[in-house]
Every structure is written in structure tokens, then in C-alpha cells.
Design an enzyme around this catalytic site. Sequence first.
Site, PDB file in Angstrom:
ATOM      1  NE  ARG A   1      -2.589  -1.598   3.330  1.00 41.95           N
ATOM      2  CZ  ARG A   1      -3.094  -1.538   4.556  1.00 41.95           C
ATOM      3  NH1 ARG A   1      -4.107  -0.713   4.802  1.00 41.95           N
ATOM      4  NH2 ARG A   1      -2.602  -2.287   5.518  1.00 41.95           N
TER       5      ARG A   1
ATOM      6  CG  ASP B   1       4.296  -1.392  10.522  1.00 47.22           C
ATOM      7  OD1 ASP B   1       4.298  -1.753  11.720  1.00 47.22           O
ATOM      8  OD2 ASP B   1       3.394  -1.718   9.727  1.00 47.22           O
TER       9      ASP B   1
END
Length: 470
Positions: free
Chosen positions: A15, A137
Site C-alpha cells: 500500500r 512499522d
Amino acid sequence: MSVSVIILAAGAGSRMRSACPKVLHQICGKAMLAYSIEEALKISDDVHIVLFFQAAQIQQYITDTFSQHSAHITLHYQNHSKYPGTGGALMDNKDNGDNKDNGGDIQGTMKGDIGDNKEEKSPFAMRYDKVLILNGDMPLITKEALQPLLKSQSPIALGVFELENPTGYGRVIIQEGQITQIIEEKDAQEAIKAIKTINAGVYALDQAILATYLPKLSCHNAQNEYYLTELIALAARDKISIEPIALNPKNFMGVNTQSELASVQDMMLDTLRKKAMDQGVVMHLPHTIYLEAQVCFEGACEIEMGVAIKGKSHIIDSHIKAHTIIEDSTIKDSHIGPLAHIRPKCAITKSHIGNFVEVKASHLDGVKAGHLSYLGDCEISEGSNVGAGVITCNYDGKTKHKTIIGKNVFIGSDTQLVAPLNIASNVLIASGTTMTKDAKEGDLVLSRVRQENKSAGFWHFFKKDIAKDS
């Protein structure tokens, strides 16, 4: 408390729409994976990082950045073809040479070889019985924010928080103070999607729990992946205590898109700017100021609007004026800008660098360069003045050369200093000079074509057209 840490960094990050591995996208000048590793090393001397997608590139970054911690970091390669998903990341990682998406073969780890784990109690041969699982992340994570998880005495503790809009997150089912299940959004019915308690994606659990339940995970779900969250449901069915630990969502925001990356960087910038102001740094319109994580301030500093300070810059008792950029440089007792550009490897002391002046790999001590100059690969000593339009011609097309300038040198406007060049102290260089030879102390340097004024030359050139028109 002795704890091993696992950081999951194997995902493709599709993404992000980027060729760069997701966890290597930068936030305030540092890969977001680095923030997770740094906090993990504050907690543990046994840190395990799981890689798969573009693994070779990420491994190289870790090896280069954390070489001083090589004894405390072990890298692992997920056997993605057999065991996809977050649960699969912790499963058997041997015999994985058939995977093609890792961006190159991994040649080894910072400690031992990938898959070379001999102990049977867990796939990773971790040093301690307690395991903390993090994600690569989550760059806003901190040691302090993780303390509630680490203090839990339950066999499994799961970080949770509530969001008004929980879209995209796994929903946490809690009954009588215990977690019974985590349902991923793609597998959730509408009633489940209404739940606002979500999985923060961080776990503290006994290593024995992993050894017992990882082999029992299945991939019968919408993603056809092995979910780490299924381990929670399996343990709950066996009446194992699973404690929900309420965490601050600010510290556990994951990054999956470029917009989320920008949002998290804004939050990081707020933290860095507040830290600087708490140290006494004066900031004008602080929300317009960009700082990177390794920037250091000392003494009385003032930063105006639109400034960007990057890399390992050190600002000491200095005033940085509007819309100036400083990269990997030390500024001390100086005024810089507005609209100046200080490129890497500069040391500037007791100097005034004005608007539209660019300095690169130079040492300036007690220098004035008011405007419109380029000073590259040079050393300039105290009392010297650089006029407008002065440039050091430091590159000959093959090699960079140095210009050494002594004390009290006056350099007239529009001068070109063709390096390599040595200019002694107390030298006057006339405006418009192209200087190619060294100068000794006391010299006047003048290199100009003699000016000629030809009488009536204007009218001769235009043939009196202007006079006729008027």
C-alpha cells in the site's frame, strides 16, 4: 526484567506504492525500522528481526546502522512460501531457498546464520523465557510506552487501545477482563466491526506459549495466511490467562500508506520540536520547522520559520534565520540565513552567512559572506569578507580541490577562486577577478581586462535608429 524481543519486518508494504521497502521509509531522517530497533535494544540484549520482502536490502541497512550492536541482534528469514502471515513469520524458517521475493539471497546474519537455530523450545532459540513481539512499522514506539506490557505477570499480555474509527485493525473480544479472540477486519462481520477495542499489534508472552501454539495455527481465513492473532484464540480455549493492556494509541500507530507515513512524521516532529523548546531553543512558527532525529542543540539558539535542519547537525548558540537548510554540519556562535544552504561536512564558527549563500564541506571561522556566494571545499579564517557573487571553483570535472584562505582577506564581488588555491592572510582581491595562482601576504590580486569606452559607439551600433524613432 530479562526479555527477548522479536521485531516483525517481513511485509511487502504494497500500500506504500513504493520500490523502497516499507520499513526503510524515512521519518525525520531515519528509517522507521531503526526506531523499533533502538527501543528494543534499550529493553533487551537479545533482539530478533524477521525479514522476507526485499530482505537483502533491509539486512544491509541493519548491518550498516547497528554494527556496534551486532552481538545483540539476530536476523531471520521468513519461509513465506510455506508459512505466510504474521504467525508464519515465527514458524519454521528452514529450507526456504525457494522464495523469490526477498530481493536477493541473504548471506548471513549479524549473529549466526539464518535458520541455524539448534534449540527446540522455540523457532528462534531466544535467550529468555519472556518474549516481546513488536512491529517494524511503528516508529513512535518507546521503551516507556512498552512498560505496562513488560510488567504484566500473565502468560500472555496483549496491547490494546480504542479508536473512534477502528477501520483496518483487528477487533479484540474481551470477556470478564480476559481476551478471548482477535478477529481481523477482513474476517469480521458487521457486528464485530462495530467494536472499537483494537489490537495494537504488540505482545508480551511466555516463550513456551509460542512453542506450544505456533504449530497449531491454520491458514483457513480470507488471506490464507497464518495469523499470530489465532494464537490468542487457541490459548483462550485452553483457559490460559490473556491480559488486555491499555496503551496510548499515539505510540503504536502503524504505517501502511504514504499518508500514514506523513501523519506519523508530523507527530514525530511535534515531539522533536517540543524537546528542543524544552531545552530553551526559541522557535518562530514551530510547526513550519523541520528537524531530523539526530539534530542536537546546545546553548542559546533561535530558529526562524521554514528552517530545515537535517542529519547529525549540531547547533550551538546560533541564530538560524528563515527558510535556511542545514545538513550534517556544526554551527557555533553564528548567524545563518535567511535562505542559506549549509550542505554536509561544514563547521561554521563566529560567522555570518547571509541569504542565497551555499556552503559545502568547508570550515569557516569568523567569516562574513553576506549574499549570493558558493563556498565549497574551502577553509576561511577570521576577519575575511566574501563579496556577492564569489564562488570557489572546486571541481575540475574529475576531482574536488580545496581553497585555503587566511585571515583578513577581502574578496571583491564576482570573483572566481579556481582551486586548488592558497591565499595568505591580509590579501585584497579585486572585484571581477578570476584567480588561478596562490597569493602571498599583503598582495593585491587583480585580474581584469582593461575597460575601453568608445566615443559614439552606441549610435554607431544602433545607426541612430533610436534617435529617428524618438
